[in-house]
Design a protein around this motif. Structure first.
Motif, mmCIF file in Angstrom:
data_model
loop_
_atom_site.group_PDB
_atom_site.id
_atom_site.type_symbol
_atom_site.label_atom_id
_atom_site.label_comp_id
_atom_site.label_asym_id
_atom_site.label_seq_id
_atom_site.Cartn_x
_atom_site.Cartn_y
_atom_site.Cartn_z
ATOM 1 N N LYS A 227 60.566 16.678 -28.958
ATOM 2 C CA LYS A 227 61.399 15.506 -29.237
ATOM 3 C C LYS A 227 60.958 14.329 -28.375
ATOM 4 O O LYS A 227 60.647 14.491 -27.192
ATOM 5 C CB LYS A 227 62.868 15.808 -28.917
ATOM 6 C CG LYS A 227 63.535 16.827 -29.819
ATOM 7 C CD LYS A 227 64.988 16.991 -29.402
ATOM 8 C CE LYS A 227 65.760 17.927 -30.300
ATOM 9 N NZ LYS A 227 67.177 18.056 -29.879
ATOM 10 N N ASP B 108 67.360 22.643 -23.897
ATOM 11 C CA ASP B 108 66.125 21.865 -23.915
ATOM 12 C C ASP B 108 65.581 21.655 -22.501
ATOM 13 O O ASP B 108 66.345 21.442 -21.545
ATOM 14 C CB ASP B 108 66.353 20.495 -24.537
ATOM 15 C CG ASP B 108 66.619 20.567 -26.033
ATOM 16 O OD1 ASP B 108 66.601 21.674 -26.601
ATOM 17 O OD2 ASP B 108 66.856 19.493 -26.628
ATOM 18 N N THR C 108 63.573 18.898 -20.395
ATOM 19 C CA THR C 108 63.457 17.446 -20.571
ATOM 20 C C THR C 108 62.737 16.793 -19.397
ATOM 21 O O THR C 108 62.761 17.291 -18.268
ATOM 22 C CB THR C 108 64.839 16.798 -20.721
ATOM 23 O OG1 THR C 108 65.605 17.056 -19.534
ATOM 24 C CG2 THR C 108 65.584 17.349 -21.922
ATOM 25 N N HIS D 11 62.474 21.630 -27.543
ATOM 26 C CA HIS D 11 63.682 22.180 -28.155
ATOM 27 C C HIS D 11 63.396 23.570 -28.711
ATOM 28 O O HIS D 11 62.675 23.730 -29.693
ATOM 29 C CB HIS D 11 64.156 21.247 -29.276
ATOM 30 C CG HIS D 11 65.345 21.782 -30.036
ATOM 31 N ND1 HIS D 11 66.592 21.927 -29.465
ATOM 32 C CD2 HIS D 11 65.454 22.214 -31.326
ATOM 33 C CE1 HIS D 11 67.422 22.417 -30.366
ATOM 34 N NE2 HIS D 11 66.759 22.613 -31.499
ATOM 35 N N ASP E 227 62.556 10.652 -27.358
ATOM 36 C CA ASP E 227 63.788 9.853 -27.428
ATOM 37 C C ASP E 227 64.767 10.451 -28.441
ATOM 38 O O ASP E 227 65.340 9.758 -29.292
ATOM 39 C CB ASP E 227 63.466 8.399 -27.783
ATOM 40 C CG ASP E 227 62.918 7.635 -26.582
ATOM 41 O OD1 ASP E 227 63.165 8.076 -25.439
ATOM 42 O OD2 ASP E 227 62.239 6.606 -26.788
ATOM 43 N N ASN E 228 64.896 11.777 -28.342
ATOM 44 C CA ASN E 228 65.850 12.567 -29.130
ATOM 45 C C ASN E 228 65.492 12.664 -30.611
ATOM 46 O O ASN E 228 66.299 13.128 -31.422
ATOM 47 C CB ASN E 228 67.276 12.020 -28.986
ATOM 48 C CG ASN E 228 68.311 13.112 -29.107
ATOM 49 O OD1 ASN E 228 68.069 14.259 -28.710
ATOM 50 N ND2 ASN E 228 69.474 12.785 -29.649
ATOM 51 N N GLN E 229 64.298 12.238 -30.984
ATOM 52 C CA GLN E 229 63.833 12.369 -32.358
ATOM 53 C C GLN E 229 62.788 13.480 -32.422
ATOM 54 O O GLN E 229 61.773 13.436 -31.726
ATOM 55 C CB GLN E 229 63.223 11.058 -32.862
ATOM 56 C CG GLN E 229 64.216 9.909 -32.938
ATOM 57 C CD GLN E 229 65.316 10.162 -33.958
ATOM 58 O OE1 GLN E 229 65.050 10.542 -35.101
ATOM 59 N NE2 GLN E 229 66.559 9.923 -33.544
#
Length: 600
Positions: free
Chosen positions: A97, A62, A64, A135, A99-101
């Protein structure tokens, strides 16, 4: 008058409020790129770089970053991307994504090969700082230019290039904000072999030099990003001094497209440049704007391909070593693009009619033998290969080439690269799935995502080198660089054309041998921009002559000559043309390695 003032005031206020309610994120500026790579090759079309998941069929890590929001609340997410291989849907799938969602929408498989904004839905931002990630789902070159968060109702970001550029600059606060790099004796735009040699040559003559390169490494086609070997001889010179700098940077002859990046000597080139106290090196800087006064270049502006910060470079002399003639085009230098006709040049090898046909661009690749069997997926979106036609090879060579007049090598750079990728991945999928006895344990080790260009603009000088100059061995008083490469003009391979008519990606050639000949100095400066030199594949030649001058050792020697000429021009406060008209004996004396007067 009062009403007009009120309207203007309201417009300014609304624009400020609009900017406050929007967060614009350039993906190339992500703090951690993960396995994604920056691609700036289409900056002239996009107005920006972007990042791409170049995993050769294996999903990459990923990318980020952290995004700061002006306030909490609901925002609509817009993602600027494309489907690069929509046949009918491409493989470049990725998710966004927060906050990782993961957002529910999958991007990069729309079936449209146009760059545009896609609605990613609405999100509820509950923290002023949010972790944002891209991602990758496939490893097959999904790409993303920018992400926009807006809480302005019914707002759609602009897609038209001029509007998008203005929008981007406003939200990133780029307009008018430049860092001044200072004033230089010579500003070299382009850090391939030609540009690097020009910078070193000028610096060693005592000039203050800026060397600007739009990638993180020097060497251009000879870098680890493209991996083309150096061609042309440096030991057959009429003037043995020329070629010394080229030889310093020469890492031997590893061949084309080898899997080991170290064979192409990136560190060697960079270390040589950084050892020169008179050179200031600017990597990752794409020159996209220039300033003129009359017929002179005054300054150029470059944008960092990752941070988007802009830097201004002013100078006395400039040299275009971009290959594409980028600087020359920006300042209005006369140039040619494509083939001249026989009637125009009198060349027997010229085309019957002039056209936009150019030699193509290569994306090389290599595989390696591994200890275990590996798989590679079917690629229905790639070019189709069969038992009847495929290319049975574990690596690429120069023949893997796309262009040939079907694409514009500058404005279609992304399309050309993507067509090459469709050929590479399609052929490799065929080999892995249909020739397992030979390729079961082989794995793609490297695929170039930066295109290795051969031909685009050729800037016109006071002399245009042609076929007769080369084959008749004409002696010019200003003959400098000794060139030795054949007249090597590529064309689509006949068998490849049979199976991929109009979509050729494989080349043929016919080498026409030449005796060593010299390239006039008058081919190395612009006819109508008085302080512009050029070195490399964009010098003043016909298309036919270019077939011989374009190889990198020869281009490097051109750079050496330009560095010396810039010294002479500065010494006498004259122009590149003035050097030829009034100081040619001194220029030739330095090239011949004769004693000269003190440096400025």
């Amino acid at each position: 008058m009062k009403t007009l003032f009120s309207l203007l005031f309201c417009l300014i206020v609304s624009l400020k409020l609009l900017a406050q309610d929007q967060v614009f994120v350039e993906t190339e500026s992500f703090e951690n790129k993960g396995g994604w790579v920056i691609d700036q090759q289409s900056f002239v079309v996009q107005g920006s770089s972007y990042i791409m998941a170049h995993g050769m069929g294996r999903p990459v890590k990923d990318a980020t970053t952290t995004v700061k929001f002006p306030k909490k609340g609901k925002y609509r997410v817009w993602v600027r991307t494309k489907d690069w291989a929509p046949f009918p849907k491409g493989p470049g799938k990725f998710q966004v994504k927060l906050d990782n969602q993961s957002l529910p929408m999958i991007f990069g498989e729309s079936g449209s090969d146009e760059w545009k904004w896609y609605d990613g839905g609405e999100v509820n931002v509950t923290n002023e700082q949010v972790a944002l990630a891209l991602h990758d789902m496939t490893g097959f070159n999904g790409r993303c230019d920018a992400i926009l968060f807006t809480n302005t109702p019914k707002f759609t970001p602009p897609n038209k290039q001029e509007e998008l550029t203005a929008f981007r600059n406003k939200l990133l606060n780029l307009s008018g904000k430049t860092t001044d790099a200072g004033n230089f004796d010579l500003v070299v735009v382009g850090g391939g072999i030609a540009g690097t040699c020009a910078a070193i040559s000028a610096a060693r003559m005592g000039l203050k030099v800026a060397l600007i390169q739009d990638r993180p490494v020097l060497g251009g086609n000879n870098s680890s990003e493209i991996r083309v070997h150096l061609m042309g001889d440096t030991d057959k010179n009429h003037y043995p001094k020329l070629g010394r700098i080229v030889r310093e940077m020469d890492n031997g002859d590893p061949g084309n497209g080898n899997a080991d990046a170290k064979e192409y000597g990136d560190a060697r080139k960079t270390n040589i440049v950084k050892a020169e106290r008179n050179i200031t090196l600017f990597l990752n800087t794409h020159v996209y704007k220039a300033e003129k006064s009359g017929d002179k270049v005054v300054a150029v502006v470059g944008r960092d391909i990752a941070t988007n910060q802009e830097t201004r470079f002013s100078g006395t002399f400039f040299t275009d070593c971009t290959g594409d003639g980028t600087l020359g085009h920006l300042v209005g230098a006369e140039y040619r693009f494509g083939r001249e006709s026989k009637a125009e040049t009198g060349e027997s090898l010229a085309a019957e009619k002039s056209d936009d046909f150019t030699l193509g661009t290569s994306n090389l690749w290599a595989s390696l033998e591994r200890d275990t069997v590996s798989a590679f997926p079917e690629t229905p979106w790639a070019l189709p290969f069969t038992d009847e036609y495929h290319i049975d090879s574990p690596k690429a060579d120069w023949e893997w080439e796309t262009g040939f007049g079907n694409f514009n090598t500058i404005t279609d750079a992304e399309k050309i690269r993507d067509h090459n990728l469709r050929a590479i991945f399609g052929n490799w999928s065929y080999l892995k799935n249909n020739k397992k006895e030979k390729y079961a344990k082989r794995e793609l080790a490297w695929v170039a995502y930066i295109g290795g260009k051969r031909e685009s603009r050729r800037i016109i000088g006071d002399h245009i080198l042609n076929q007769m100059d080369i084959q008749e061995g004409k002696q010019h008083s200003d003959g400098t660089v000794t060139a030795t490469w054949t007249i090597d003009l590529h064309f689509p391979d006949a068998k490849n054309s049979k199976y991929f008519e109009g979509q050729e990606f494989f080349a043929g050639t016919k080498h026409i041998k030449v005796a060593p000949y010299t390239i006039p100095y008058r081919c190395l400066y612009s006819k109508n921009i008085s302080n512009l030199f050029m070195a490399g594949r964009n010098i003043s030649t016909t298309h036919v002559a270019f077939g011989s001058t374009r190889v990198m050792r020869t281009c490097g020697m051109m750079g050496e000559v330009v560095g010396i000429a810039a010294y002479v021009a500065k010494k006498y406060n004259t122009s590149p043309r003035g050097v030829y008209q009034a100081h040619l004996p001194e220029l030739m004396g330095i090239i011949k390695d004769e004693p000269t007067t003190a440096k400025p």
